[in-house]
Design a protein around this motif. Structure first.
Motif, PDB file in Angstrom:
ATOM      1  N   UNK A 190       0.794  -1.217   0.000  1.00 57.33           N
ATOM      2  CA  UNK A 190       0.000   0.000   0.000  1.00 57.33           C
ATOM      3  C   UNK A 190       0.829   1.271   0.000  1.00 57.33           C
ATOM      4  N   UNK A 191       2.131   1.143  -0.189  1.00 60.07           N
ATOM      5  CA  UNK A 191       3.003   2.331  -0.226  1.00 60.07           C
ATOM      6  C   UNK A 191       2.888   2.997  -1.593  1.00 60.07           C
ATOM      7  N   UNK A 192       2.803   4.329  -1.589  1.00 60.79           N
ATOM      8  CA  UNK A 192       2.588   5.055  -2.848  1.00 60.79           C
ATOM      9  C   UNK A 192       3.615   6.160  -3.100  1.00 60.79           C
ATOM     10  N   UNK A 193       4.295   6.617  -2.051  1.00 59.89           N
ATOM     11  CA  UNK A 193       5.306   7.670  -2.218  1.00 59.89           C
ATOM     12  C   UNK A 193       6.677   7.038  -1.978  1.00 59.89           C
ATOM     13  N   UNK A 247      12.344  16.964   7.015  1.00 61.78           N
ATOM     14  CA  UNK A 247      11.230  17.365   6.168  1.00 61.78           C
ATOM     15  C   UNK A 247       9.924  17.425   6.975  1.00 61.78           C
ATOM     16  N   UNK A 248       8.970  18.228   6.508  1.00 62.43           N
ATOM     17  CA  UNK A 248       7.616  18.158   7.078  1.00 62.43           C
ATOM     18  C   UNK A 248       7.044  16.768   6.806  1.00 62.43           C
ATOM     19  N   UNK A 249       6.208  16.290   7.696  1.00 64.24           N
ATOM     20  CA  UNK A 249       5.699  14.922   7.570  1.00 64.24           C
ATOM     21  C   UNK A 249       5.046  14.635   6.221  1.00 64.24           C
ATOM     22  N   UNK A 250       4.260  15.572   5.647  1.00 63.23           N
ATOM     23  CA  UNK A 250       3.663  15.284   4.325  1.00 63.23           C
ATOM     24  C   UNK A 250       4.705  15.089   3.221  1.00 63.23           C
ATOM     25  N   UNK A 251       5.931  15.557   3.429  1.00 61.73           N
ATOM     26  CA  UNK A 251       6.981  15.418   2.416  1.00 61.73           C
ATOM     27  C   UNK A 251       7.790  14.149   2.542  1.00 61.73           C
ATOM     28  N   UNK A 254       6.770   7.046   1.960  1.00 59.70           N
ATOM     29  CA  UNK A 254       6.250   5.989   2.822  1.00 59.70           C
ATOM     30  C   UNK A 254       6.880   4.629   2.497  1.00 59.70           C
ATOM     31  N   UNK A 255       7.792   4.615   1.512  1.00 62.48           N
ATOM     32  CA  UNK A 255       8.527   3.393   1.181  1.00 62.48           C
ATOM     33  C   UNK A 255       9.864   3.734   0.552  1.00 62.48           C
ATOM     34  N   UNK A 256      10.923   3.030   0.976  1.00 60.12           N
ATOM     35  CA  UNK A 256      12.268   3.301   0.451  1.00 60.12           C
ATOM     36  C   UNK A 256      12.887   2.014  -0.090  1.00 60.12           C
ATOM     37  N   UNK A 279       8.333  -0.544  10.512  1.00 56.75           N
ATOM     38  CA  UNK A 279       7.692  -0.192   9.232  1.00 56.75           C
ATOM     39  C   UNK A 279       6.363   0.552   9.355  1.00 56.75           C
ATOM     40  N   UNK A 280       5.990   0.976  10.558  1.00 58.94           N
ATOM     41  CA  UNK A 280       4.660   1.596  10.708  1.00 58.94           C
ATOM     42  C   UNK A 280       4.515   2.860   9.863  1.00 58.94           C
ATOM     43  N   UNK A 281       5.502   3.765   9.936  1.00 52.28           N
ATOM     44  CA  UNK A 281       5.427   5.023   9.183  1.00 52.28           C
ATOM     45  C   UNK A 281       6.028   4.897   7.785  1.00 52.28           C
TER      46      UNK A 281
END
Length: 348
Positions: A190-193, A247-251, A254-256, A279-281
């Motif tokens: 479900x990671x998209x960014x 970074x700000x949280x929205x930036x 969610x996956x590396x 891996x929660x965040x």
């Protein structure tokens, strides 16, 4: 009556016969020829007789002392790696040493420590020691000195990706597929960014290309950011984590996908220290499956390549017991799923 001179048997000193030539003449495998000269007890008397007869007819000299007189080479093979700090290279060396020992050969390991100057110095050293071949994991690209050594009679095998047209053997795992596996797994969570962090190496470029392909093929819209590092070390990974933590949280991604496990382990440590939960965040996937991956504070999901098998195969190519084409498809990557990529705690 005119007397015809008897046909001259080629002398060892001017023979161009190879292991393959002897094998063909004797009707045996290249391995049998190699064993005849390095480990004769492994060959039956009849096969040994055939090999020696064929070698004599072709002028091929198998014992090391005579071989050195003929071509100036020893039983030693050189292994040049860019950093012994990377456990992957230790695995390649272990595979190479085991295979070399099976054929009565020895491995001289040289660590350039990511330095072009040291790399050049070690290549000169290998030539001075008259090694009979070189396994090369260079700093970046194939150095000119290595090409020149080959022209002077010392063959080499590149353990890595060959850039552009080339006439030397090169073997590697399927890095593009490995990158695709890593990113596809994150997308399945479900990671998209996504973010790809990696160094300036051809095999890493292929891993990135695979990750980008997975994002492009995703049924759900996704993005991938790229951060380049000079070297793929744990310290570099920690530095990337520090930049992300600022970074700000929205930036945040969610996956590396990391270019290797050392980089991923540095990221893991830096992220957790900064209060970012893995891996929660954020889910994390490394590359190589080094021994430390399974022992991290959060066990690391990674892509596994058979590094020891690559080292062994490189030795076999140098000894003429295997062809580059024979290695295709044998070093496919494998996704090893552990805790760093599973936000829900289950396998996918």
């Amino acid at each position: 009556m005119t007397l015809e001179p008897a046909p001259r048997r080629p002398k060892a000193a001017d023979s161009l016969a190879t292991v393959g030539d002897v094998a063909t003449r004797a009707g045996v495998s290249r391995a049998t020829v190699s064993y005849t000269f390095t480990q004769p007890d492994r060959v039956s008397p009849e096969l040994r007789r055939r090999v020696l007869a064929a070698a004599d007819e072709l002028g091929y000299v198998g014992n090391d002392a005579a071989r050195r007189l003929r071509v100036g080479h020893s039983l030693a093979l050189g292994l040049l790696v860019s950093s012994t700090g990377n456990p992957v290279y230790a695995e390649i060396a272990a595979g190479a040493e085991a295979e070399a020992a099976a054929h009565g050969r020895f491995i001289l390991v040289a660590n350039s420590d990511e330095s072009r100057e040291r790399e050049r110095a070690y290549l000169k050293f290998f030539e001075s020691q008259q090694v009979s071949g070189i396994l090369a994991v260079p700093v970046a690209g194939v150095p000119t000195e290595l090409i020149e050594l080959r022209k002077r009679g010392t063959p080499f095998v590149l353990v890595g990706i060959a850039e552009g047209p080339h006439d030397y053997p090169a073997i590697s795992g399927d890095n593009e597929r490995g990158g695709h596996l890593a990113a596809s797994h994150l997308l399945a969570q479900g990671r998209r960014r996504l973010l790809f962090a990696g160094g300036p190496h051809p095999h890493v470029d292929l891993r990135l290309a695979g990750a980008k392909r997975a994002v492009a093929e995703s049924a759900t819209p996704a993005t991938i950011e790229v951060i380049r590092v000079r070297v793929q070390t744990a310290k570099a990974g920690e530095a990337v984590a520090g930049e992300l933590a600022g970074r700000p949280k929205p930036g945040l991604p969610d996956g590396i996908v990391a270019g290797n496990d050392l980089l991923a382990l540095g990221l893991l440590h830096g992220l957790i220290t900064a209060g970012i939960r893995v891996p929660e965040d954020l889910s994390l996937v490394g590359y190589d499956d080094i021994e430390f991956a399974d022992f991290a504070i959060v066990p690391l999901t990674t892509i596994r390549h058979p590094s020891a098998a690559l080292g062994a195969s490189a030795v076999r190519i140098l000894l003429g017991l295997e062809k580059e084409q024979d290695t295709q498809g044998r070093f496919d990557p494998e996704l090893v799923i552990r805790a760093t990529s599973l936000p829900g705690g289950g396998l996918a």
